[in-house]
Design a protein around this motif. Structure first.
Motif, PDB file in Angstrom:
ATOM      1  N   GLU A  16      -0.276   7.940  -4.348  1.00  0.00           N
ATOM      2  CA  GLU A  16      -0.418   6.503  -4.565  1.00  0.00           C
ATOM      3  C   GLU A  16       0.081   5.719  -3.359  1.00  0.00           C
ATOM      4  OE1 GLU A  16      -2.045   5.188  -6.865  1.00  0.00           O
ATOM      5  OE2 GLU A  16      -1.403   3.121  -7.028  1.00  0.00           O
ATOM      6  N   LEU A  17       1.223   6.132  -2.811  1.00  0.00           N
ATOM      7  CA  LEU A  17       1.757   5.445  -1.627  1.00  0.00           C
ATOM      8  C   LEU A  17       0.804   5.588  -0.453  1.00  0.00           C
ATOM      9  CD1 LEU A  17       5.568   6.280  -1.675  1.00  0.00           C
ATOM     10  CD2 LEU A  17       4.537   4.038  -1.874  1.00  0.00           C
ATOM     11  N   ASP A  18       0.255   6.800  -0.288  1.00  0.00           N
ATOM     12  CA  ASP A  18      -0.681   7.005   0.812  1.00  0.00           C
ATOM     13  C   ASP A  18      -1.910   6.127   0.652  1.00  0.00           C
ATOM     14  OD1 ASP A  18      -0.118  10.616   1.153  1.00  0.00           O
ATOM     15  OD2 ASP A  18       0.979   8.877   1.903  1.00  0.00           O
ATOM     16  N   ARG A  19      -2.358   5.979  -0.586  1.00  0.00           N
ATOM     17  CA  ARG A  19      -3.591   5.242  -0.853  1.00  0.00           C
ATOM     18  C   ARG A  19      -3.408   3.736  -0.664  1.00  0.00           C
ATOM     19  NH1 ARG A  19      -6.397   2.774  -5.329  1.00  0.00           N
ATOM     20  NH2 ARG A  19      -4.423   2.604  -6.426  1.00  0.00           N
ATOM     21  N   THR A  20      -2.262   3.220  -1.114  1.00  0.00           N
ATOM     22  CA  THR A  20      -2.127   1.761  -1.159  1.00  0.00           C
ATOM     23  C   THR A  20      -1.384   1.156   0.017  1.00  0.00           C
ATOM     24  OG1 THR A  20      -0.083   1.923  -2.422  1.00  0.00           O
ATOM     25  CG2 THR A  20      -2.116   1.758  -3.675  1.00  0.00           C
ATOM     26  N   SER A  21      -0.733   1.985   0.863  1.00  0.00           N
ATOM     27  CA  SER A  21       0.086   1.373   1.904  1.00  0.00           C
ATOM     28  C   SER A  21      -0.673   1.257   3.212  1.00  0.00           C
ATOM     29  CB  SER A  21       1.353   2.200   2.114  1.00  0.00           C
ATOM     30  OG  SER A  21       1.007   3.438   2.669  1.00  0.00           O
ATOM     31  N   LEU A  22      -0.247   0.265   4.016  1.00  0.00           N
ATOM     32  CA  LEU A  22      -0.832   0.118   5.343  1.00  0.00           C
ATOM     33  C   LEU A  22       0.020   0.872   6.355  1.00  0.00           C
ATOM     34  CD1 LEU A  22      -1.581  -3.702   5.234  1.00  0.00           C
ATOM     35  CD2 LEU A  22      -3.081  -1.821   4.618  1.00  0.00           C
TER      36      LEU A  22
ATOM     37  N   ALA B 296       6.371   2.020   3.760  1.00  0.00           N
ATOM     38  CA  ALA B 296       6.240   2.110   2.305  1.00  0.00           C
ATOM     39  C   ALA B 296       7.129   3.208   1.736  1.00  0.00           C
ATOM     40  CB  ALA B 296       4.781   2.355   1.924  1.00  0.00           C
TER      41      ALA B 296
ATOM     42  N   ALA C 290      10.228   2.541  -0.785  1.00  0.00           N
ATOM     43  CA  ALA C 290      10.219   3.167  -2.111  1.00  0.00           C
ATOM     44  C   ALA C 290      11.459   4.032  -2.283  1.00  0.00           C
ATOM     45  CB  ALA C 290       8.951   4.001  -2.297  1.00  0.00           C
TER      46      ALA C 290
END
Lengths: 225, 212
Positions: free
Chosen positions: A197-203, A208, A212
């Protein structure tokens, strides 16, 4: 000596800031970013594929059983740290969880203790240091092991030594190595949804993950207080 | 004698009908913001429960994924305060922007959030949402604690920060395991701005809104 310790702990408590959105203290950022990249490569080559295969091959029931065994073996560390934090209730909860799960739970395979209302709340020395108010720490990334702070790194060392399963007399070296590997894969698999999820949503993955990690550790410490 | 009675009865009936119409009108007015969907604004807990029920209803319906996505998008704007989240995610950088840049960012952010989080409905697998409790937070906000129960047993605790918006509420943040979405975004965006500049942030957000 105890008074000095308590006083200095109180002073540090007054000075310590919560890891909120204001500014995250990361003076070693350039080095950290380098190690983070390295970790990402190693993770991508070894740990993540192992975790993904594990998740794909072993059904959830089986993985839960392994997690239970791993968590059970971690209970003694929780007992010790709950005592350090003055949390008698959790110390006893954890102790009883260990006893019940190791016996009725068949060496920790089944979490029988939760059925009886003894919910898990793991504690480690890093959290203990935060509860004591000693956590004015820069963020840094350890090779392989990942995000950490002074307290968490100290915690890793202290937890290693306070874990009875790591003592020479109790178990042999092969067990400890095996246990560490299983623990690493178990933890990585459980974190797959989070990291995906972090990989998908972060720039910026680095920022990130750092945020987190620090927020999560802070909230764990607050749950212990 | 009978005649008079009937008249009185009729008048009473007329009064009752007017009263009923007034009640109906009042009901319609209070429900007007929520009239598009079924959710209610009586209290944060009621709001959370009815919104999650609505979302589950849409996702579980037999319509196509495209229809569901459209319905969720329509609902999204009513229940999520992306403007407030956008301002927070930029932190102090927001004040340094010109007004046109600020409105541009709010729109880019809005599209980014929608593109990133709405398609997640496709992963829905029968989970149930349970509202546990509400707690007041600072500045008139409310934190609603919910539990997501997966089919085979795993429970996830998710907290929503609700802000009062007019007569109803809007989601201003999502917090899981102590990690707040907008806090993480603030660090994330700040890192991009300080290393690559603000225009790059906008470019990245725009590109993410397309490829999701």
């Amino acid at each position: 000596m105890k008074k000095l310790f308590v006083t200095s702990a109180l002073v540090l408590a007054a000075l310590s800031s919560t890891a909120n959105a204001a500014e995250e203290y990361d003076p070693f950022e350039p080095i950290n970013r380098g190690i983070f990249e390295f970790n990402t490569v190693v993770d991508g080559l070894l740990l993540k594929p192992a975790a993904q295969i594990y998740r794909g091959v072993v059904p959830e029931y089986g993985r839960e059983r392994v997690s239970n065994v791993v968590n059970n073996l971690g209970e003694p560390v929780t007992v010790v740290n709950s005592v350090f934090q003055g949390d008698a209730e959790n110390a006893f909860t954890s102790l009883w969880r260990f006893i019940i799960n190791s016996t009725f739970g068949v060496l920790g395979i089944f979490d029988a203790a939760s059925e009886v209302g003894l919910k898990p709340r793991s504690e480690d020395f890093g959290q203990t240091l935060r509860v004591w108010g000693i956590e004015e720490s820069p963020y840094f990334v350890l090779p392989i092991l990942g995000p950490s702070t002074f307290g968490d790194t100290t915690g890793l060392v202290v937890d290693w030594y306070t874990n009875p399963f790591n003592y020479e007399g109790t178990t042999n070296e092969e067990f400890v190595v095996g246990y560490t590997v299983v623990r690493a894969i178990d933890k990585r698999t459980n974190l797959l949804p989070v990291t995906d999820e972090l990989d998908r949503t972060s720039l910026s993955r680095y920022a990130a993950y750092r945020s987190a990690y620090l927020q999560n550790r802070e909230s764990e410490a607050n749950n212990s207080k | 004698m009978q005649h008079t009675e009937v008249r009185i009865y009729k008048i009473a009936n007329l009064k009752l009908t007017i009263q009923n119409n007034m009640k109906l009108l009042a009901l319609i007015i209070t429900l007007l913001p929520a009239a598009a969907f079924g959710y209610e604004c009586k209290s944060p807990e009621v709001f959370a429960k009815s919104v999650s029920a609505d979302v589950v209803k849409i996702v579980e319906s037999p319509s196509s994924d495209d229809t569901k996505e459209k319905q969720l998008k329509a609902m999204f704007d009513e229940i999520v305060d992306t403007e407030r989240m956008a301002k927070f995610s930029l932190g102090k950088n927001y004040r340094n922007l010109k007004p046109e840049e600020q409105s541009e960012f709010k729109e880019v952010y809005h599209n980014f959030i929608m593109a990133t989080y709405i398609p997640s409905f496709k992963k829905y697998n029968g989970e149930k949402v349970e509202v546990i409790n509400t707690k007041t937070a600072g500045a008139g906000d409310v934190i609603v604690s919910t539990k997501i129960l997966g089919k085979s047993g795993p429970e996830t605790l998710i907290n929503y920060r609700l802000a009062r918006k007019g007569a109803c509420y809007k989601v201003a943040d999502i917090i899981a395991e102590g990690v707040s979405l907008i806090n993480t975004q603030r660090q994330d965006f700040d890192s991009v701005i300080s290393r690559k500049g603000y225009p790059e942030l906008v470019t990245l957000l725009k590109s993410r809104s397309k490829s999701q």
